[in-house]
Design an enzyme around this catalytic site. Structure first.
Site, PDB file in Angstrom:
ATOM      1  N   CYS A 112       0.800  -1.220   0.000  1.00  0.00           N
ATOM      2  CA  CYS A 112       0.000   0.000   0.000  1.00  0.00           C
ATOM      3  C   CYS A 112       0.835   1.273   0.000  1.00  0.00           C
ATOM      4  O   CYS A 112       0.306   2.366  -0.189  1.00  0.00           O
ATOM      5  CB  CYS A 112      -0.954  -0.010   1.187  1.00  0.00           C
ATOM      6  SG  CYS A 112      -1.956  -1.515   1.274  1.00  0.00           S
ATOM      7  N   HIS A 250      -3.355   6.673   2.050  1.00  0.00           N
ATOM      8  CA  HIS A 250      -3.846   5.365   1.648  1.00  0.00           C
ATOM      9  C   HIS A 250      -5.247   5.149   2.209  1.00  0.00           C
ATOM     10  O   HIS A 250      -5.506   5.397   3.384  1.00  0.00           O
ATOM     11  CB  HIS A 250      -2.887   4.287   2.145  1.00  0.00           C
ATOM     12  CG  HIS A 250      -3.414   2.902   2.000  1.00  0.00           C
ATOM     13  ND1 HIS A 250      -3.926   2.417   0.807  1.00  0.00           N
ATOM     14  CD2 HIS A 250      -3.531   1.882   2.907  1.00  0.00           C
ATOM     15  CE1 HIS A 250      -4.311   1.170   0.985  1.00  0.00           C
ATOM     16  NE2 HIS A 250      -4.094   0.828   2.240  1.00  0.00           N
ATOM     17  N   ASN A 280     -10.276  -0.658  -0.228  1.00  0.00           N
ATOM     18  CA  ASN A 280      -8.815  -0.578  -0.155  1.00  0.00           C
ATOM     19  C   ASN A 280      -8.236  -1.173  -1.436  1.00  0.00           C
ATOM     20  O   ASN A 280      -8.308  -2.385  -1.647  1.00  0.00           O
ATOM     21  CB  ASN A 280      -8.343  -1.350   1.077  1.00  0.00           C
ATOM     22  CG  ASN A 280      -6.832  -1.349   1.253  1.00  0.00           C
ATOM     23  OD1 ASN A 280      -6.084  -1.052   0.328  1.00  0.00           O
ATOM     24  ND2 ASN A 280      -6.374  -1.713   2.440  1.00  0.00           N
TER      25      ASN A 280
END
Length: 325
Positions: A112, A250, A280
């Site tokens: 990420c 993120h 996500n």
């Protein structure tokens, strides 16, 4: 001096939208349970497109919108932990599809944090004077590594890609300050596509490849270590937290962003958010948010906006770049 500049941003997500209600039909969960804990309502899930397909569509948008001859692109970096294959790289597949015959291409694996790490690398390649133009993409098809019977992880992730085109036309530094970090000792908190040694010369059992996550450990890491990283980067930049126009972090969990804003003493509206629509998307989450913000007129790429980009996730990795957009 030579300065890198982001001149284009683009994103692409699969058309197939899977809502929390859709997930409740295949696992023991519901919309209220998911949304209250994550801030996620929907996610886009591939029905056949692989990571390079998503990344290629982004690269083609960047090239078409800029009017640049693809043969003038010097490099392509794709940040991903869900490549089509280990060889060739996802970036090499993209390079072939867009006709960037003179570009070198490689994948960068930092989960990420991948887009932030890749952007830092690309900025150095251009500001050194060695290269004039490059593409950086974050792309993931996490749906292929998810255990769809595990509600603790299956509800979180989505598929998507986004990226930027950089060149050497900047009149100021692109990156004002940055700080990248890794702690491999905590890497076991977030695992994916794990493969044991399997040869006629080794007797090791296979342990599977689905994503697994120690949710509490990752949450604690995000709200404890990441704000310190942002603050340290701000100190390097000589900017106060409130002098930053927007924070593009993120998109893992809305509660994490709530805590980040509080710890930094920044109003929550400066922390842009789109996880409710995409979930996500790992390395793609920050560039999707960046591209959407440009598309929606929140800010433009005129060099007048100060933005914090912060990624955090598997590795464990985390990093911040304060940039002039």
């Amino acid at each position: 001096m030579t300065f890198a500049k982001i001149t284009q941003a683009a994103h692409y997500v699969p058309e197939n939208v899977v809502s929390n209600d859709d997930l409740s039909k295949i696992m023991d969960t519901n919309d209220e349970w998911i949304y209250s804990r994550t801030g996620i309502k929907n996610r886009h899930i591939s029905t056949g497109e692989n990571t390079s397909d998503l990344a290629t569509k982004v690269a083609k948008q960047l090239i078409e919108n800029s009017g640049v001859d693809p043969e003038l692109i010097d490099f392509i970096i794709v940040a991903t932990v869900t490549p089509d294959s280990m060889m060739p790289s996802t970036a090499a597949r993209v390079q072939a599809q867009v006709g960037a015959t003179n570009a070198f291409a490689y994948d960068l694996t930092a989960a990420c944090s991948g887009f932030v790490f890749a952007l830092s690398t690309a900025e150095k390649l251009i500001s050194s004077g060695a290269y004039q133009r490059g593409i950086v993409i974050g792309a993931e098809v996490f749906s292929k590594v998810i255990d769809w019977s595990d509600r603790s992880t299956a509800v979180l992730f989505g598929d998507g890609a986004a990226g930027v085109l950089l060149d050497n036309s900047g009149s100021q530094p692109l990156i004002i300050a940055e700080k990248m970090q890794t702690d491999g000792k905590r890497g076991g908190s977030l695992l994916s596509s794990y493969a044991d040694i399997q040869t006629p010369f080794a007797s090791v059992s296979y342990e599977g490849s689905n994503l697994s996550m120690e949710g509490r450990a990752i949450f604690d890491f995000a709200v404890r270590d990441v704000p310190k990283n942002i603050q340290a980067t701000l100190e390097k930049s000589d900017l106060a937290a409130e002098e930053i126009d927007y924070y593009l972090l993120h998109q893992a969990n809305s509660r994490i962003l709530d805590k980040m804003a509080k710890k930094l003493g920044v109003t929550r509206d400066k922390f842009l958010q789109n996880m409710q629509e995409y979930g996500n998307t790992s390395a793609a989450s920050i560039p999707i948010l960046l591209s959407e913000s440009v598309k929606n007129g929140i800010f433009s790429l005129d060099g007048q906006t100060k933005v914090v980009l912060t990624g955090f996730g598997g590795g464990l990795t985390w990093g911040t770049a304060i940039i002039n957009l």
